[in-house]
Design a protein around this motif. Structure first.
Motif, PDB file in Angstrom:
ATOM      1  N   PRO A  31       0.797  -1.230   0.000  1.00 41.65           N
ATOM      2  CA  PRO A  31       0.000   0.000   0.000  1.00 41.65           C
ATOM      3  C   PRO A  31       0.831   1.283   0.000  1.00 41.65           C
ATOM      4  O   PRO A  31       0.518   2.225  -0.733  1.00 41.65           O
ATOM      5  N   GLY A  32       1.874   1.335   0.804  1.00 40.67           N
ATOM      6  CA  GLY A  32       2.683   2.545   0.879  1.00 40.67           C
ATOM      7  C   GLY A  32       3.371   2.878  -0.429  1.00 40.67           C
ATOM      8  O   GLY A  32       3.437   4.042  -0.840  1.00 40.67           O
ATOM      9  N   LEU A  33       3.881   1.859  -1.108  1.00 38.31           N
ATOM     10  CA  LEU A  33       4.539   2.076  -2.391  1.00 38.31           C
ATOM     11  C   LEU A  33       3.528   2.513  -3.455  1.00 38.31           C
ATOM     12  O   LEU A  33       3.785   3.436  -4.237  1.00 38.31           O
ATOM     13  N   ALA A  34       2.374   1.846  -3.481  1.00 33.37           N
ATOM     14  CA  ALA A  34       1.339   2.201  -4.452  1.00 33.37           C
ATOM     15  C   ALA A  34       0.843   3.625  -4.229  1.00 33.37           C
ATOM     16  O   ALA A  34       0.611   4.374  -5.187  1.00 33.37           O
ATOM     17  N   LYS A  35       0.692   4.008  -2.977  1.00 28.91           N
ATOM     18  CA  LYS A  35       0.215   5.353  -2.649  1.00 28.91           C
ATOM     19  C   LYS A  35       1.176   6.423  -3.168  1.00 28.91           C
ATOM     20  O   LYS A  35       0.755   7.451  -3.707  1.00 28.91           O
ATOM     21  N   GLN A  36       2.470   6.184  -3.002  1.00 29.30           N
ATOM     22  CA  GLN A  36       3.464   7.125  -3.495  1.00 29.30           C
ATOM     23  C   GLN A  36       3.374   7.277  -5.010  1.00 29.30           C
ATOM     24  O   GLN A  36       3.413   8.388  -5.547  1.00 29.30           O
ATOM     25  N   LEU A  37       3.241   6.159  -5.696  1.00 28.85           N
ATOM     26  CA  LEU A  37       3.161   6.198  -7.160  1.00 28.85           C
ATOM     27  C   LEU A  37       1.873   6.866  -7.638  1.00 28.85           C
ATOM     28  O   LEU A  37       1.880   7.618  -8.619  1.00 28.85           O
ATOM     29  N   GLN A  38       0.781   6.595  -6.956  1.00 27.04           N
ATOM     30  CA  GLN A  38      -0.486   7.215  -7.329  1.00 27.04           C
ATOM     31  C   GLN A  38      -0.412   8.731  -7.199  1.00 27.04           C
ATOM     32  O   GLN A  38      -0.960   9.465  -8.023  1.00 27.04           O
ATOM     33  N   GLU A  39       0.268   9.206  -6.190  1.00 28.84           N
ATOM     34  CA  GLU A  39       0.422  10.647  -5.996  1.00 28.84           C
ATOM     35  C   GLU A  39       1.283  11.256  -7.098  1.00 28.84           C
ATOM     36  O   GLU A  39       0.954  12.306  -7.653  1.00 28.84           O
ATOM     37  N   ILE A  40       2.362  10.606  -7.441  1.00 29.44           N
ATOM     38  CA  ILE A  40       3.280  11.130  -8.442  1.00 29.44           C
ATOM     39  C   ILE A  40       2.647  11.163  -9.830  1.00 29.44           C
ATOM     40  O   ILE A  40       2.827  12.107 -10.590  1.00 29.44           O
ATOM     41  N   TYR A  41       1.856  10.133 -10.154  1.00 29.56           N
ATOM     42  CA  TYR A  41       1.309  10.021 -11.502  1.00 29.56           C
ATOM     43  C   TYR A  41      -0.173  10.390 -11.595  1.00 29.56           C
ATOM     44  O   TYR A  41      -0.829  10.078 -12.593  1.00 29.56           O
ATOM     45  N   LYS A  42      -0.690  11.090 -10.601  1.00 32.34           N
ATOM     46  CA  LYS A  42      -2.122  11.410 -10.573  1.00 32.34           C
ATOM     47  C   LYS A  42      -2.554  12.284 -11.742  1.00 32.34           C
ATOM     48  O   LYS A  42      -3.721  12.244 -12.147  1.00 32.34           O
ATOM     49  N   ASP A  43      -1.644  13.066 -12.300  1.00 30.61           N
ATOM     50  CA  ASP A  43      -1.991  13.952 -13.408  1.00 30.61           C
ATOM     51  C   ASP A  43      -1.488  13.440 -14.756  1.00 30.61           C
ATOM     52  O   ASP A  43      -1.521  14.166 -15.749  1.00 30.61           O
ATOM     53  N   ASN A  44      -1.039  12.201 -14.780  1.00 28.64           N
ATOM     54  CA  ASN A  44      -0.518  11.619 -16.021  1.00 28.64           C
ATOM     55  C   ASN A  44      -1.507  10.585 -16.550  1.00 28.64           C
ATOM     56  O   ASN A  44      -1.632   9.492 -15.995  1.00 28.64           O
ATOM     57  N   PRO A  45      -2.229  10.893 -17.615  1.00 22.88           N
ATOM     58  CA  PRO A  45      -3.258   9.967 -18.119  1.00 22.88           C
ATOM     59  C   PRO A  45      -2.698   8.703 -18.760  1.00 22.88           C
ATOM     60  O   PRO A  45      -3.450   7.766 -19.039  1.00 22.88           O
ATOM     61  N   THR A  46      -1.379   8.651 -18.986  1.00 20.98           N
ATOM     62  CA  THR A  46      -0.794   7.469 -19.619  1.00 20.98           C
ATOM     63  C   THR A  46      -0.243   6.481 -18.602  1.00 20.98           C
ATOM     64  O   THR A  46       0.314   5.452 -18.975  1.00 20.98           O
ATOM     65  N   VAL A  47      -0.383   6.789 -17.302  1.00 18.27           N
ATOM     66  CA  VAL A  47       0.096   5.886 -16.248  1.00 18.27           C
ATOM     67  C   VAL A  47      -1.026   5.667 -15.248  1.00 18.27           C
ATOM     68  O   VAL A  47      -1.593   6.621 -14.709  1.00 18.27           O
ATOM     69  N   ASN A  48      -1.359   4.407 -14.995  1.00 21.32           N
ATOM     70  CA  ASN A  48      -2.396   4.061 -14.036  1.00 21.32           C
ATOM     71  C   ASN A  48      -1.824   3.098 -13.010  1.00 21.32           C
ATOM     72  O   ASN A  48      -1.257   2.062 -13.376  1.00 21.32           O
ATOM     73  N   ILE A  49      -1.967   3.441 -11.740  1.00 24.47           N
ATOM     74  CA  ILE A  49      -1.412   2.639 -10.649  1.00 24.47           C
ATOM     75  C   ILE A  49      -2.540   1.944  -9.903  1.00 24.47           C
ATOM     76  O   ILE A  49      -3.490   2.591  -9.462  1.00 24.47           O
ATOM     77  N   GLN A  50      -2.421   0.635  -9.739  1.00 23.16           N
ATOM     78  CA  GLN A  50      -3.388  -0.148  -8.988  1.00 23.16           C
ATOM     79  C   GLN A  50      -2.716  -0.792  -7.781  1.00 23.16           C
ATOM     80  O   GLN A  50      -1.660  -1.421  -7.893  1.00 23.16           O
ATOM     81  N   ASN A  51      -3.340  -0.625  -6.623  1.00 21.96           N
ATOM     82  CA  ASN A  51      -2.817  -1.243  -5.396  1.00 21.96           C
ATOM     83  C   ASN A  51      -3.402  -2.654  -5.258  1.00 21.96           C
ATOM     84  O   ASN A  51      -4.353  -2.884  -4.522  1.00 21.96           O
ATOM     85  N   SER A  52      -2.837  -3.589  -6.009  1.00 18.93           N
ATOM     86  CA  SER A  52      -3.291  -4.977  -5.963  1.00 18.93           C
ATOM     87  C   SER A  52      -2.188  -5.876  -6.488  1.00 18.93           C
ATOM     88  O   SER A  52      -1.209  -5.413  -7.074  1.00 18.93           O
ATOM     89  N   ALA A  53      -2.370  -7.170  -6.264  1.00 23.04           N
ATOM     90  CA  ALA A  53      -1.370  -8.152  -6.689  1.00 23.04           C
ATOM     91  C   ALA A  53      -1.920  -9.017  -7.804  1.00 23.04           C
ATOM     92  O   ALA A  53      -3.095  -9.408  -7.783  1.00 23.04           O
ATOM     93  N   VAL A  54      -1.091  -9.323  -8.777  1.00 15.66           N
ATOM     94  CA  VAL A  54      -1.512 -10.236  -9.842  1.00 15.66           C
ATOM     95  C   VAL A  54      -1.463 -11.670  -9.321  1.00 15.66           C
ATOM     96  O   VAL A  54      -0.551 -12.059  -8.603  1.00 15.66           O
ATOM     97  N   TRP A  55      -2.469 -12.445  -9.721  1.00 15.37           N
ATOM     98  CA  TRP A  55      -2.548 -13.830  -9.253  1.00 15.37           C
ATOM     99  C   TRP A  55      -3.392 -14.635 -10.235  1.00 15.37           C
ATOM    100  O   TRP A  55      -3.612 -14.201 -11.370  1.00 15.37           O
ATOM    101  N   ILE A  56      -3.875 -15.804  -9.821  1.00 13.21           N
ATOM    102  CA  ILE A  56      -4.611 -16.702 -10.715  1.00 13.21           C
ATOM    103  C   ILE A  56      -6.112 -16.682 -10.450  1.00 13.21           C
ATOM    104  O   ILE A  56      -6.859 -17.394 -11.108  1.00 13.21           O
TER     105      ILE A  56
END
Length: 213
Positions: free
Chosen positions: A44-69
């Protein structure tokens, strides 16, 4: 899991294991600024930082979740040494079973199949600390692997000590070899500029430096 498809652009970088954002910068430099980046980061902490940095960039979307099956809530075991060593698996050498947070996971192969078409150029990067074998095995079984144009990432079998995952890794390696699918090593060649630079996220040394709430 919200199915994301941003705009009409056809080139996508699916970033599984965003960490502190190094892969976002590398993707933009390596594949072009027009590349749409969809990054998944479980901490969560890492995702939150990235979401803040890229909040105004429409070409980058950050999701706080893990890929799985599948879509699930699972224990995510945190590394006590570094910010990039945590995993859904308990069998990695450096993790303790009792040191975890609960996180949202989603079915990567289903999401890819439901979100993209054959007209899209998909670049998949997997750096998910051993979970790549389960994820790729499912993609092989359901045919989603054929939708990927480029595979990049890191293997983690050398850190795993359970027989199931190691046997699965051998099957995945054999399939990739038999079908001439190249899995390219993901190397980062970007300097660390620090928290205040808009091009790169905060890089804490340990997860204890982050607010995971």
């Amino acid at each position: 899991m919200v199915l994301l498809k941003i705009g009409n652009m056809a080139k996508y970088f699916i970033d599984c294991g965003a960490h502190c954002g190094e892969s976002i910068l590398t993707a933009k430099q390596r594949f072009g600024l027009d590349t749409i980046v969809i990054s998944f980061e479980p901490v969560p902490g890492l995702a939150k930082q990235l979401q803040e940095i890229y909040k105004d960039n429409p070409t980058v979307n950050i999701q706080n979740s893990a890929v799985w099956i599948n879509n699930d809530i699972k224990r995510f075991h945190l590394s006590e040494e570094y910010t990039d060593g945590s995993s859904l698996l308990t069998s990695l050498n450096n993790l303790r079973e009792e040191h975890y947070i609960e996180i949202s996971c989603f079915d990567l192969s289903f999401w890819i199949k439901e979100t993209f078409t054959s007209d899209d150029y998909i670049i998949l990067k997997l750096d998910i600390e051993g979970a790549e074998y389960e994820v790729l095995s499912k993609m092989i079984k359901d045919g989603t692997i054929n939708m990927i144009n480029e595979f990049w990432g890191e293997w983690h079998d050398m850190k795993i000590n359970d027989k199931h995952t190691l046997n699965l890794s051998k099957k995945v390696y054999k399939y990739l070899k038999d079908n001439n699918i190249e899995f390219k090593d993901w190397e980062i060649h970007i300097p660390t500029y620090g928290k205040n630079n808009k091009l790169l996220a905060f890089r804490p040394y340990k997860l204890i430096d982050l607010d995971n709430e």
